[in-house]
Scaffold this motif. Structure first.
Motif, PDB file in Angstrom:
ATOM      1  N   ARG A 168      10.995 -63.808 -32.324  1.00 59.83           N
ATOM      2  CA  ARG A 168      10.649 -62.408 -32.079  1.00 59.83           C
ATOM      3  C   ARG A 168      10.727 -62.106 -30.586  1.00 59.83           C
ATOM      4  NH1 ARG A 168       5.602 -62.919 -36.068  1.00 59.83           N
ATOM      5  NH2 ARG A 168       6.694 -62.414 -37.976  1.00 59.83           N
ATOM      6  N   TYR A 169      11.174 -60.901 -30.299  1.00 63.83           N
ATOM      7  CA  TYR A 169      11.238 -60.440 -28.909  1.00 63.83           C
ATOM      8  C   TYR A 169      10.736 -59.008 -28.860  1.00 63.83           C
ATOM      9  CZ  TYR A 169      12.837 -59.452 -24.221  1.00 63.83           C
ATOM     10  OH  TYR A 169      12.868 -59.121 -22.893  1.00 63.83           O
ATOM     11  N   ARG A 170       9.962 -58.693 -27.805  1.00 61.89           N
ATOM     12  CA  ARG A 170       9.417 -57.349 -27.599  1.00 61.89           C
ATOM     13  C   ARG A 170       9.682 -56.927 -26.165  1.00 61.89           C
ATOM     14  NH1 ARG A 170       4.970 -55.581 -30.904  1.00 61.89           N
ATOM     15  NH2 ARG A 170       4.305 -54.498 -29.022  1.00 61.89           N
ATOM     16  N   SER A 171      10.161 -55.710 -25.998  1.00 61.17           N
ATOM     17  CA  SER A 171      10.460 -55.215 -24.653  1.00 61.17           C
ATOM     18  C   SER A 171       9.209 -55.068 -23.796  1.00 61.17           C
ATOM     19  CB  SER A 171      11.208 -53.884 -24.717  1.00 61.17           C
ATOM     20  OG  SER A 171      10.420 -52.879 -25.344  1.00 61.17           O
ATOM     21  N   ASP A 172       8.040 -54.935 -24.406  1.00 63.73           N
ATOM     22  CA  ASP A 172       6.812 -54.804 -23.615  1.00 63.73           C
ATOM     23  C   ASP A 172       6.256 -56.154 -23.157  1.00 63.73           C
ATOM     24  OD1 ASP A 172       5.941 -55.602 -26.131  1.00 63.73           O
ATOM     25  OD2 ASP A 172       4.245 -54.200 -26.186  1.00 63.73           O
ATOM     26  N   ASP A 173       6.889 -57.235 -23.564  1.00 60.42           N
ATOM     27  CA  ASP A 173       6.559 -58.588 -23.099  1.00 60.42           C
ATOM     28  C   ASP A 173       7.891 -59.268 -22.771  1.00 60.42           C
ATOM     29  OD1 ASP A 173       5.195 -60.866 -22.445  1.00 60.42           O
ATOM     30  OD2 ASP A 173       4.549 -61.345 -24.493  1.00 60.42           O
ATOM     31  N   PRO A 174       8.591 -58.757 -21.747  1.00 58.18           N
ATOM     32  CA  PRO A 174      10.008 -59.073 -21.544  1.00 58.18           C
ATOM     33  C   PRO A 174      10.337 -60.500 -21.148  1.00 58.18           C
ATOM     34  CG  PRO A 174       9.180 -57.835 -19.682  1.00 58.18           C
ATOM     35  CD  PRO A 174       8.088 -57.852 -20.723  1.00 58.18           C
ATOM     36  N   PHE A 175       9.384 -61.242 -20.650  1.00 54.78           N
ATOM     37  CA  PHE A 175       9.665 -62.624 -20.240  1.00 54.78           C
ATOM     38  C   PHE A 175       9.479 -63.620 -21.385  1.00 54.78           C
ATOM     39  CE2 PHE A 175       8.494 -60.651 -16.151  1.00 54.78           C
ATOM     40  CZ  PHE A 175       9.616 -61.002 -15.401  1.00 54.78           C
ATOM     41  N   HIS A 225      20.720 -60.312 -28.551  1.00 50.20           N
ATOM     42  CA  HIS A 225      19.959 -59.088 -28.830  1.00 50.20           C
ATOM     43  C   HIS A 225      18.832 -58.900 -27.817  1.00 50.20           C
ATOM     44  CE1 HIS A 225      21.869 -57.849 -32.583  1.00 50.20           C
ATOM     45  NE2 HIS A 225      21.920 -59.135 -32.911  1.00 50.20           N
ATOM     46  N   ALA A 226      18.137 -59.978 -27.498  1.00 48.27           N
ATOM     47  CA  ALA A 226      17.018 -59.876 -26.552  1.00 48.27           C
ATOM     48  C   ALA A 226      17.509 -59.425 -25.178  1.00 48.27           C
ATOM     49  CB  ALA A 226      16.290 -61.218 -26.451  1.00 48.27           C
ATOM     50  N   TYR A 227      18.625 -59.971 -24.722  1.00 52.24           N
ATOM     51  CA  TYR A 227      19.151 -59.576 -23.414  1.00 52.24           C
ATOM     52  C   TYR A 227      19.780 -58.184 -23.451  1.00 52.24           C
ATOM     53  CZ  TYR A 227      18.106 -64.066 -21.300  1.00 52.24           C
ATOM     54  OH  TYR A 227      17.449 -65.163 -20.788  1.00 52.24           O
ATOM     55  N   ALA A 228      20.200 -57.715 -24.612  1.00 48.29           N
ATOM     56  CA  ALA A 228      20.668 -56.334 -24.729  1.00 48.29           C
ATOM     57  C   ALA A 228      19.486 -55.365 -24.623  1.00 48.29           C
ATOM     58  CB  ALA A 228      21.409 -56.134 -26.051  1.00 48.29           C
ATOM     59  N   ILE A 229      18.340 -55.774 -25.140  1.00 44.27           N
ATOM     60  CA  ILE A 229      17.132 -54.948 -25.058  1.00 44.27           C
ATOM     61  C   ILE A 229      16.618 -54.900 -23.627  1.00 44.27           C
ATOM     62  CG2 ILE A 229      14.697 -54.800 -25.757  1.00 44.27           C
ATOM     63  CD1 ILE A 229      15.588 -55.976 -28.486  1.00 44.27           C
ATOM     64  N   VAL A 230      16.479 -56.070 -23.001  1.00 44.47           N
ATOM     65  CA  VAL A 230      16.018 -56.171 -21.608  1.00 44.47           C
ATOM     66  C   VAL A 230      16.945 -57.152 -20.889  1.00 44.47           C
ATOM     67  CG1 VAL A 230      14.132 -56.805 -20.062  1.00 44.47           C
ATOM     68  CG2 VAL A 230      13.616 -55.718 -22.264  1.00 44.47           C
ATOM     69  N   PRO A 231      17.880 -56.624 -20.092  1.00 40.11           N
ATOM     70  CA  PRO A 231      18.802 -57.515 -19.373  1.00 40.11           C
ATOM     71  C   PRO A 231      18.071 -58.417 -18.385  1.00 40.11           C
ATOM     72  CG  PRO A 231      19.630 -55.251 -19.397  1.00 40.11           C
ATOM     73  CD  PRO A 231      18.222 -55.213 -19.926  1.00 40.11           C
ATOM     74  N   ALA A 232      18.650 -59.591 -18.155  1.00 45.69           N
ATOM     75  CA  ALA A 232      18.088 -60.534 -17.176  1.00 45.69           C
ATOM     76  C   ALA A 232      17.961 -59.836 -15.828  1.00 45.69           C
ATOM     77  CB  ALA A 232      18.981 -61.761 -17.060  1.00 45.69           C
TER      78      ALA A 232
END
Length: 162
Positions: free
Chosen positions: A28-35, A133-140
């Protein structure tokens, strides 16, 4: 705006006492916990009952279905997205979580808790898809722009008063 992504995983888990079992899991990945990424191991009841009650009723826990019966979250590990990314290429990790390539197409995730250790084997392809997908949501490099420190501090204060 909150963005999330979940990737089901087929895993084999080897425990400290050398038992091996197939365990359904989800990344799971959430943009509000990006790391962070979350690896949740799911508890499957073959009768389709999420909590094992004979009445078949749900126990109020959040869950998801994977076609093999009802599932509820049983155990969730939280660790750095970068750890998972780096572990696809080279052994990495400190403390309770270590990740490394395992053979030509699998990934090994070692989880430690006290004296117990679990080795989780999962396909690299599923992890790569999840990370895309996670890096598309929040890029490095853009993670700090997605942190809501005021909200995080408010949650800490609320938990401290409960």
């Amino acid at each position: 705006m909150l963005a999330t992504h979940e990737q089901p995983l087929k895993t084999h888990v080897v425990t400290s006492d050398t038992r091996m079992a197939g365990v359904p899991a989800v990344l799971r990945y959430r943009s509000d916990d990006p790391f962070a990424v979350r690896l949740a191991f799911l508890d499957v009841d073959p009768d389709g009952d999420p909590d094992g009650d004979p009445d078949g009723g749900a126990d109020g826990e959040e869950g998801a279905a994977d076609g093999t019966g009802a599932v509820t979250d049983a155990i969730e590990w939280v660790f750095a997205r970068d750890l998972l990314t780096d572990g696809l290429h080279t052994p990495t990790g400190e403390g309770d979580v270590h990740v490394w390539p395992f053979g030509p197409s699998d990934l090994m995730i070692e989880l430690r808790s006290g004296a117990s250790t679990a080795l989780v084997i999962t396909p690299q392809a599923a992890v790569r898809m999840f990370l895309c997908h996670a890096y598309a949501i929040v890029p490095a490099g853009s993670e700090p722009r997605h942190l809501d420190l005021d909200r995080a501090l408010a949650r800490l204060v609320d938990h401290g008063q409960g």
